[in-house]
Design an enzyme around this catalytic site. Structure first.
Site, mmCIF file in Angstrom:
data_model
loop_
_atom_site.group_PDB
_atom_site.id
_atom_site.type_symbol
_atom_site.label_atom_id
_atom_site.label_comp_id
_atom_site.label_asym_id
_atom_site.label_seq_id
_atom_site.Cartn_x
_atom_site.Cartn_y
_atom_site.Cartn_z
ATOM 1 N N CYS A 109 0.850 -1.193 0.000
ATOM 2 C CA CYS A 109 0.000 0.000 0.000
ATOM 3 C C CYS A 109 0.885 1.241 0.000
ATOM 4 O O CYS A 109 2.063 1.176 0.317
ATOM 5 C CB CYS A 109 -0.885 0.020 1.225
ATOM 6 N N ARG A 143 2.560 1.123 -6.297
ATOM 7 C CA ARG A 143 2.797 0.162 -5.215
ATOM 8 C C ARG A 143 1.618 -0.767 -4.973
ATOM 9 O O ARG A 143 1.784 -1.912 -4.590
ATOM 10 C CB ARG A 143 3.051 0.918 -3.908
ATOM 11 N N TRP A 183 -3.695 -2.057 -1.496
ATOM 12 C CA TRP A 183 -3.603 -3.335 -2.202
ATOM 13 C C TRP A 183 -4.141 -4.357 -1.206
ATOM 14 O O TRP A 183 -3.558 -4.601 -0.160
ATOM 15 C CB TRP A 183 -2.152 -3.627 -2.560
ATOM 16 N N ASN A 186 -0.120 0.650 6.384
ATOM 17 C CA ASN A 186 0.533 -0.256 5.450
ATOM 18 C C ASN A 186 1.131 -1.361 6.300
ATOM 19 O O ASN A 186 1.833 -1.083 7.265
ATOM 20 C CB ASN A 186 1.635 0.513 4.704
ATOM 21 N N GLY A 187 0.837 -2.611 5.973
ATOM 22 C CA GLY A 187 1.368 -3.708 6.772
ATOM 23 C C GLY A 187 0.279 -4.699 7.123
ATOM 24 O O GLY A 187 -0.821 -4.645 6.584
ATOM 25 N N GLU A 240 10.423 -16.005 -19.170
ATOM 26 C CA GLU A 240 10.257 -14.577 -18.879
ATOM 27 C C GLU A 240 9.324 -13.930 -19.904
ATOM 28 O O GLU A 240 8.485 -13.094 -19.555
ATOM 29 C CB GLU A 240 11.640 -13.894 -18.848
ATOM 30 N N LYS A 268 5.871 -12.047 -18.954
ATOM 31 C CA LYS A 268 5.565 -10.652 -19.339
ATOM 32 C C LYS A 268 4.194 -10.572 -19.987
ATOM 33 O O LYS A 268 3.413 -9.684 -19.712
ATOM 34 C CB LYS A 268 6.586 -10.091 -20.335
ATOM 35 N N GLU A 313 1.314 -11.301 -17.359
ATOM 36 C CA GLU A 313 1.215 -10.241 -16.345
ATOM 37 C C GLU A 313 0.408 -9.052 -16.831
ATOM 38 O O GLU A 313 -0.415 -8.516 -16.096
ATOM 39 C CB GLU A 313 2.618 -9.698 -16.026
ATOM 40 N N HIS A 326 6.125 -33.364 -25.212
ATOM 41 C CA HIS A 326 5.629 -34.143 -24.074
ATOM 42 C C HIS A 326 4.364 -33.523 -23.490
ATOM 43 O O HIS A 326 4.065 -33.722 -22.317
ATOM 44 C CB HIS A 326 6.720 -34.263 -23.009
ATOM 45 N N LYS A 333 4.151 -4.302 -7.189
ATOM 46 C CA LYS A 333 5.564 -4.219 -7.566
ATOM 47 C C LYS A 333 6.441 -5.048 -6.635
ATOM 48 O O LYS A 333 7.436 -5.620 -7.039
ATOM 49 C CB LYS A 333 5.995 -2.758 -7.538
HETATM 50 C C1 G6P Z 1 6.492 -9.237 -7.927
HETATM 51 C C2 G6P Z 1 6.725 -8.347 -9.128
HETATM 52 C C3 G6P Z 1 7.662 -9.048 -10.114
HETATM 53 C C4 G6P Z 1 8.952 -9.427 -9.428
HETATM 54 C C5 G6P Z 1 8.690 -10.276 -8.180
HETATM 55 C C6 G6P Z 1 9.958 -10.453 -7.360
HETATM 56 O O1 G6P Z 1 5.770 -10.359 -8.307
HETATM 57 O O2 G6P Z 1 5.504 -8.051 -9.754
HETATM 58 O O3 G6P Z 1 7.953 -8.174 -11.191
HETATM 59 O O4 G6P Z 1 9.762 -10.136 -10.313
HETATM 60 O O5 G6P Z 1 7.734 -9.641 -7.339
HETATM 61 O O6 G6P Z 1 10.327 -9.183 -6.865
HETATM 62 P P1 G6P Z 1 11.795 -8.767 -6.472
HETATM 63 O O7 G6P Z 1 11.669 -7.345 -6.027
HETATM 64 O O8 G6P Z 1 12.218 -9.680 -5.355
HETATM 65 O O9 G6P Z 1 12.644 -8.926 -7.673
#
Ligand code: G6P
Length: 652
Positions: free
Chosen positions: A2, A27, A75, A101-102, A488, A492, A495, A511, A610
């Site tokens: 948050c 955030r 969040w 926040n927390g 990856e 992407k 996400e 497989h 994030k």
């Molecule tokens: C979240 C983010 C990802 C990130 C992951 C790990 O899921 O949305 O983009 O890769 O956390 O975060 P970090 O800060 O540990 O790389």
């Protein structure tokens, strides 16, 4: 996850709070709210599920008045996103408003106690429990609010950063924290700003105070600031200058942060190897390795830990370290590692990878590995973050603030640093001959130029995105170094576009995933010129025979894969160990364009945050400003002297 903003001063609070909330949206963002004390002492609370813009639409023209206020982007953790679960929350008498926040871990017990005493809570949140608890303590004990906050917080188990507004005291704002960051900005002329990180503050002042755990700050309109611990010990506030520049938090002419961050990669990769890769001497300078050379020299195994995109960078590193430095590597999701009674030996070196340096699972895994005697090396982006503080040593990636939730430049910076490490270790351990070593170093040094070349020639991506944007599924296939890149690429896409996408080693396709292939299935192959190129071309043939729509990411000048694919995107030729830094780029852009075409919010995809700091801890972005407050002076010095290495303070 948050975001918190607060203001007390001579100016109208509302515009400052809204602007701060917009900056904090990255955030966490399923709802937003503000509370201000209006002239005449009325406490006005406005909150709304959705983005900050829903809140401003809801408020309309009738802006809240007053020169003190608090704001929050939520969040959801306790209870779904809804107007009622949004912050701020008020106490039973409506005297205080609070943002948080927390996670309050014992909130069920506190709620039961309060309900027993006649409190009626309207939301599902742990935050409302805290607001009621503080007000209950205040009213029953007659304590002044700062003391009531201290007393109430003694009862709380968990993590919190809170800001409290008191209807009876429009001249004060109270803030407190434990395991969740809180920054106080000290403005010109008796004004205070509060933020969960610097982003809502930096436009107004660069002078900040970082609250420490279990500290309660009372800001007063006359310019006074008092800090006491929860145990009632006075603390002298220390003002630090932040280094964060506004420009790094803004889109700089791009439509989205993600696009800006994709195009920043020539610069961010350059910064991640700057000072480390020394072509003239043929060396790699890594103080975090040099300081602990004995440990690396005798390492029997490297264990790599991370989550999400950082885990994918770890998988690339597995290929790098095994192939170049001949050290056995295992890569683990930190979230699995921490709960499965792993076997860690003191001859293991653990590399923890994290953009934020705050991911709860990665932190917990680090602690576990340290407890079992492993040496832990961190690779993270945020200076002064928890991972930087809790590892024995490490290397910062220097990618700069990454705001887009989907990680792009942080990934390539991680891979660049890990590549430099693997080359360095390969050389030092005697597994790379002079020629290969120099070729790798020279190519790594040149990689930012190749990255720029890929990005400069990326216009075809948009047209391909148009064809794939209506797909429901997509398959990403690669082998060797390109297998993690396929993972990856798929991450992407899912996400930010919400298309179901899977990454697979290309040979494993037969497989299972091959059963999915028909003319509706886009299949993205990475078919660059490397040791497994011919095999990947055979896999492309298998997909073509089943009618799949193929996009191949190929090396410039390729002829074979090109003949089979419906579309190709080219990357320049380079050593296969460096190719992930290039092949990931078209995938980032493809996801970006597909998400845009589908009308998705690229920078703030639904349900994602994030930094995932669940299970006790919350995000810290303090590292965006290097400060002795979160990083002792010695380390700040070593940070600059040692090319971005970090070394934990050695215990005497
Ligand atoms: C979240 C983010 C990802 C990130 C992951 C790990 O899921 O949305 O983009 O890769 O956390 O975060 P970090 O800060 O540990 O790389």
């Amino acid at each position: 996850m948050c975001g918190i903003v607060g203001y007390l001063g001579p100016n109208p609070a509302f515009p400052i709070l809204i602007e701060g909330l917009k900056r904090l949206e990255y955030r966490g963002y399923d709802s937003a709210g503000i509370a201000t004390l209006e002239d005449g002492g009325a406490l006005r609370v406005e909150k709304k599920q959705g983005k900050v813009v829903e809140l401003t639409n809801h408020i309309g023209e009738h802006h809240p008045q007053g020169t003190v206020g608090i704001g929050h982007t939520r969040w959801a953790t306790h209870g779904p996103p809804s107007d009622v679960n949004s912050h701020p929350h008020c106490g039973a008498q409506g005297r205080i408003a609070l943002i948080h926040n927390g996670i309050i871990e014992n909130y069920e017990a506190l709620k039961e106690l309060l309900t027993h005493r006649g409190h009626k809570l309207v939301s599902d949140t742990d935050t409302e429990v805290l607001a009621h608890l503080i007000e209950e303590v205040q009213l029953r004990s007659g304590l002044d609010l700062p003391d009531a906050v201290r007393v109430a917080l003694k009862e709380v188990v968990g993590a919190y950063a809170i800001v409290v507004l008191d209807r009876e005291h429009p001249d004060r704002l109270i803030a407190a924290r434990k395991s969740s960051p809180l920054v106080i900005g000290v403005g010109e002329g008796r004004e205070f700003y509060v933020g969960s990180d610097a982003t809502p503050i930096v436009a107004h002042t660069k002078n900040v105070i970082y609250l420490d755990d279990e500290e309660v700050a009372t800001m007063h309109r006359n310019g006074d600031l008092k800090i006491r611990t929860i145990g009632d010990v006075a603390v002298t506030p220390e003002i630090h200058a932040i280094e964060l520049e506004m420009a790094s938090l803004e889109k700089g002419g791009y439509d989205h942060f993600m696009l800006k961050e994709i195009y920043e990669q020539p610069r961010s990769i350059r910064d991640s190897i700057r000072g480390r890769v020394q072509l003239q001497s043929g060396d790699v300078h890594m103080s975090g390795i040099a300081e602990y050379w004995d440990v690396w020299n005798s390492a029997q195994r490297i264990l790599i830990l991370g989550c999400g995109t950082s885990w994918h960078a770890g998988l690339v590193a597995e290929y790098l370290f095994e192939s170049l430095a001949r050290i056995p590597v295992e890569v683990e999701y930190a979230s699995e590692f921490r709960y499965r009674k792993p076997i860690v030996r003191d001859s293991d070196v653990v590399i923890a990878i994290s953009q934020s340096g705050e991911t709860a699972d990665t932190l917990a895994a680090i602690r576990l590995a340290k407890d079992q005697g492993a040496h832990v090396f961190g690779v993270c982006n945020v200076v002064g973050s928890s991972i930087a503080r809790e590892t024995h040593a490490g290397a910062y990636t220097h990618a700069g603030p990454e705001i887009g939730v989907a990680s792009t430049k942080a990934f390539t910076a991680q891979v660049a640093v890990l590549t430099a490490m693997a080359i360095h270790l390969g050389r030092k351990l005697g597994h790379l001959d002079d020629r290969t070593h120099m070729r790798l170093l020279t190519e790594l040094d040149n990689i930012p130029d190749l990255v720029k070349r890929v990005l400069d020639k990326a216009e075809a991506t948009e047209a391909i995105a148009r064809e794939f944007a209506t797909a429901d599924n997509a398959l990403y296939l690669g082998r060797g170094y390109q297998f993690p890149v396929a993972l990856e690429g798929a991450l992407k896409l899912k996400e930010i576009s919400y298309i179901h996408a899977e990454g697979y080693p290309a040979a494993e396709m037969k497989h299972g995933p091959i059963a999915l292939i028909d003319e509706n299935m886009p299949v993205i192959f990475i078919a660059t010129h490397d040791e497994v190129y011919d095999k990947v071309v055979s896999n492309i043939q298998e997909v073509k025979a089943r009618g799949g729509r193929i996009l191949a990411i190929v090396t410039e000048g390729d002829t074979h894969a090109r003949k089979l694919a419906d579309h190709v995107l080219e990357v320049p030729r380079c050593h296969e160990a460096l190719a992930p830094l290039l092949t990931v780029l078209p995938m980032q852009l493809l996801s970006y364009h597909i998400a845009l075409l589908r009308g998705c919010n690229v920078d703030q995809p639904r349900n994602l945050a994030k930094s995932v700091t669940g299970e006790g801890r919350n995000p810290v972005n303090l590292g965006w400003f290097s400060t002795p407050c979160v990083w002792d002076v010695e380390n700040v010095v070593s940070l600059h002297l040692a090319n971005g290495a970090f070394l934990a303070p050695r215990k005497p």
